[in-house]
Write a protein that holds these residues in place. Structure first.
Motif, mmCIF file in Angstrom:
data_model
loop_
_atom_site.group_PDB
_atom_site.id
_atom_site.type_symbol
_atom_site.label_atom_id
_atom_site.label_comp_id
_atom_site.label_asym_id
_atom_site.label_seq_id
_atom_site.Cartn_x
_atom_site.Cartn_y
_atom_site.Cartn_z
ATOM 1 N N UNK A 92 0.802 -1.283 -0.072
ATOM 2 C CA UNK A 92 -0.060 0.113 -0.038
ATOM 3 C C UNK A 92 0.792 1.259 -0.204
ATOM 4 N N UNK A 93 2.032 1.244 0.903
ATOM 5 C CA UNK A 93 2.832 2.224 0.940
ATOM 6 C C UNK A 93 3.606 2.629 -0.233
ATOM 7 N N UNK A 138 0.367 5.920 1.105
ATOM 8 C CA UNK A 138 -0.182 6.321 2.058
ATOM 9 C C UNK A 138 -0.453 4.972 3.155
ATOM 10 N N UNK A 139 -0.950 5.115 4.206
ATOM 11 C CA UNK A 139 -0.938 3.825 5.246
ATOM 12 C C UNK A 139 -2.358 3.860 5.907
ATOM 13 N N UNK A 140 -2.798 2.838 6.391
ATOM 14 C CA UNK A 140 -3.861 2.820 7.321
ATOM 15 C C UNK A 140 -3.918 1.780 8.155
ATOM 16 N N UNK A 196 2.803 6.775 11.208
ATOM 17 C CA UNK A 196 3.089 7.136 9.752
ATOM 18 C C UNK A 196 4.354 7.841 9.110
ATOM 19 N N UNK A 197 4.616 8.891 9.833
ATOM 20 C CA UNK A 197 5.869 9.843 9.596
ATOM 21 C C UNK A 197 6.950 8.983 9.884
ATOM 22 N N UNK A 198 6.934 8.124 10.965
ATOM 23 C CA UNK A 198 8.045 7.397 11.554
ATOM 24 C C UNK A 198 8.533 6.298 10.368
ATOM 25 N N UNK A 199 7.385 5.480 10.133
ATOM 26 C CA UNK A 199 7.562 4.431 9.007
ATOM 27 C C UNK A 199 8.025 5.135 7.944
ATOM 28 N N UNK A 200 7.006 6.252 7.489
ATOM 29 C CA UNK A 200 7.583 6.867 5.982
ATOM 30 C C UNK A 200 8.803 7.424 5.977
ATOM 31 N N UNK A 201 9.518 7.967 7.093
ATOM 32 C CA UNK A 201 10.948 8.641 7.031
ATOM 33 C C UNK A 201 11.963 7.390 6.932
ATOM 34 N N UNK A 208 8.681 10.769 4.243
ATOM 35 C CA UNK A 208 8.364 11.288 5.464
ATOM 36 C C UNK A 208 6.999 12.113 5.361
ATOM 37 N N UNK A 209 6.331 11.986 4.345
ATOM 38 C CA UNK A 209 5.135 13.000 4.144
ATOM 39 C C UNK A 209 4.134 11.651 4.441
#
Length: 308
Positions: free
Chosen positions: A149-150, A155-157, A227-232, A237-238
Motif C-alpha cells: 500500500x505504501x 499512504x498507510x492505514x 506513519x511519519x516514522x515509518x515513512x521517514x 516522510x510525508x
C-alpha cells in the motif's frame, strides 16, 4: 518449570519460547503446522502438533505442565467471530480444568473489554488457577502488511488481511489490504511483540492470588505520527494514515462479501480504538512501557520494505 506455549512460532510465541529456554525452562510449543516441527526443535523446545479445536489433544499436551500461555488467533474465515472465540476459549478451559494447571497467562487485546463479541476473558473466571490477562496495544508487525500500500499509493492505514472473493474491487491494486475506521490523529498505543514476550515471560513465573490484567505497550502516539516514522524510514516522510468512517468500513467489508456478523465485529473493534476509550483504560492501569520504540522497529521495517 514446564511451560506450554500456544501460538506456534508467531510474533510473540517465538521470542517467548527463546526467552524461556534461555532461562532454563522446559518448553512445549503447540502448532497446527507439521512443517514447524523442525524449527520448534531447533529452538530447543518440544513440538506438540495439533489443533486448539481438539480438546483431547490440548488435555494430553497440558498434562504435567506448570504453566500455560494461551492465545486464540483471530480468524477471518469464521462467519461468527464471537462464536469462534467463545468455542476456543471453552476448549482451553476444559483442558486446563482437566489437567489442573495452576498458572495461566491469557493473550487478549486492549479493546477486549469494550467489544462484547470479542471478550472471552470471563470464560476463564471459574478456573481454580492463577490467571493473568494480557492486553497489548497495536502490534508494530502489522505494518509489514502495508508495504504494498505504501509503495503503490503512498499512504498507510489500519488494515485487515482478508481472504474473501470479491475483495479486489475495494483494494488499492492487489495488496490484500482494506483501510479501517481508526487512524489520522487518533492516539494509539503501539507495541513490539518482543516487549509482549518479555511481559508474558515475567507473568508466567508469578502466581497472583486473584485474576490480574496487564496492559502492554511500547510507544504511544497518533497514527499520523506513526506513519511519519515509518515513512521517514523508507524515504517517504510525508506518509499519512488514512481514516475511514464506520459506515465506509462496514460498506467496504460487505462489498467484499465478509459475513455480516464478522463485518460488524471488525468495525466495532476498531471503533473502540477510534473512540479513545481503550487508551483511557490503558492509562488507568499505568503500565511500564516496553524497551522497543517505533523508531527501532522502523529500521527493521525499512529493511523488509526495500527487499520486497
Amino acid at each position: 518449570m514446564k511451560i506450554i506455549v500456544t501460538g506456534s512460532l508467531g510474533n510473540i510465541s517465538k521470542p517467548l519460547t527463546e526467552l524461556l529456554i534461555a532461562r532454563g525452562h522446559a518448553v512445549t510449543v503447540v502448532s497446527s503446522d507439521p512443517k514447524k516441527q523442525a524449527a520448534i526443535e531447533n529452538l530447543g523446545a518440544e513440538p506438540a502438533i495439533g489443533s486448539i479445536d481438539d480438546v483431547p489433544f490440548l488435555t494430553h499436551t497440558f498434562k504435567g505442565a506448570d504453566a500455560v500461555y494461551a492465545m486464540i488467533p483471530l480468524s477471518f474465515t469464521e462467519p461468527d467471530l464471537g462464536n469462534y472465540l467463545y468455542r476456543i476459549a471453552q476448549n482451553y478451559v476444559r483442558a486446563l480444568r482437566d489437567t489442573r494447571i495452576q498458572r495461566v497467562v491469557l493473550m487478549s487485546g486492549w479493546v477486549a473489554d469494550l467489544v462484547k463479541t470479542e471478550n472471552t476473558e470471563h470464560i476463564f473466571d471459574d478456573l481454580d488457577a492463577s490467571i493473568t490477562i494480557m492486553r497489548p496495544g497495536a502490534f508494530y508487525t502489522n505494518f509489514y502488511q502495508s508495504i504494498n500500500l505504501i509503495k503503490g499509493k503512498g499512504f498507510i492505514g489500519n488494515f485487515l488481511t482478508l481472504r474473501y472473493s470479491g475483495l479486489g474491487a475495494l483494494l488499492t491494486g492487489k495488496t490484500g489490504l482494506l483501510m479501517g475506521n481508526y487512524g489520522g490523529e487518533d492516539r494509539i498505543v503501539f507495541v513490539s511483540p518482543k516487549d509482549i514476550a518479555d511481559a508474558v515471560a515475567e507473568e508466567l513465573l508469578l502466581s497472583p492470588k486473584e485474576k490480574t490484567i496487564r496492559y502492554v505497550g511500547s510507544d504511544e502516539m497518533t497514527c499520523n505520527e506513526a506513519a511519519r516514522i515509518i515513512g521517514s524510514a523508507v524515504g517517504k516522510p510525508w506518509l499519512k494514515w488514512v481514516l475511514l468512517t464506520d459506515k465506509e468500513m462496514l460498506r467496504g467489508l460487505k462489498m467484499a462479501k465478509v459475513p455480516e456478523k464478522l463485518a460488524q465485529t471488525l468495525v466495532e473493534m476498531q471503533a473502540a480504538m477510534h473512540s479513545g476509550k481503550a487508551l483511557e483504560n490503558f492509562h488507568k492501569s499505568r503500565p511500564k512501557m516496553g524497551k522497543v520504540k517505533l523508531t527501532d522497529f522502523a529500521e527493521e521495517f525499512a529493511e523488509a520494505y526495500h527487499k520486497k
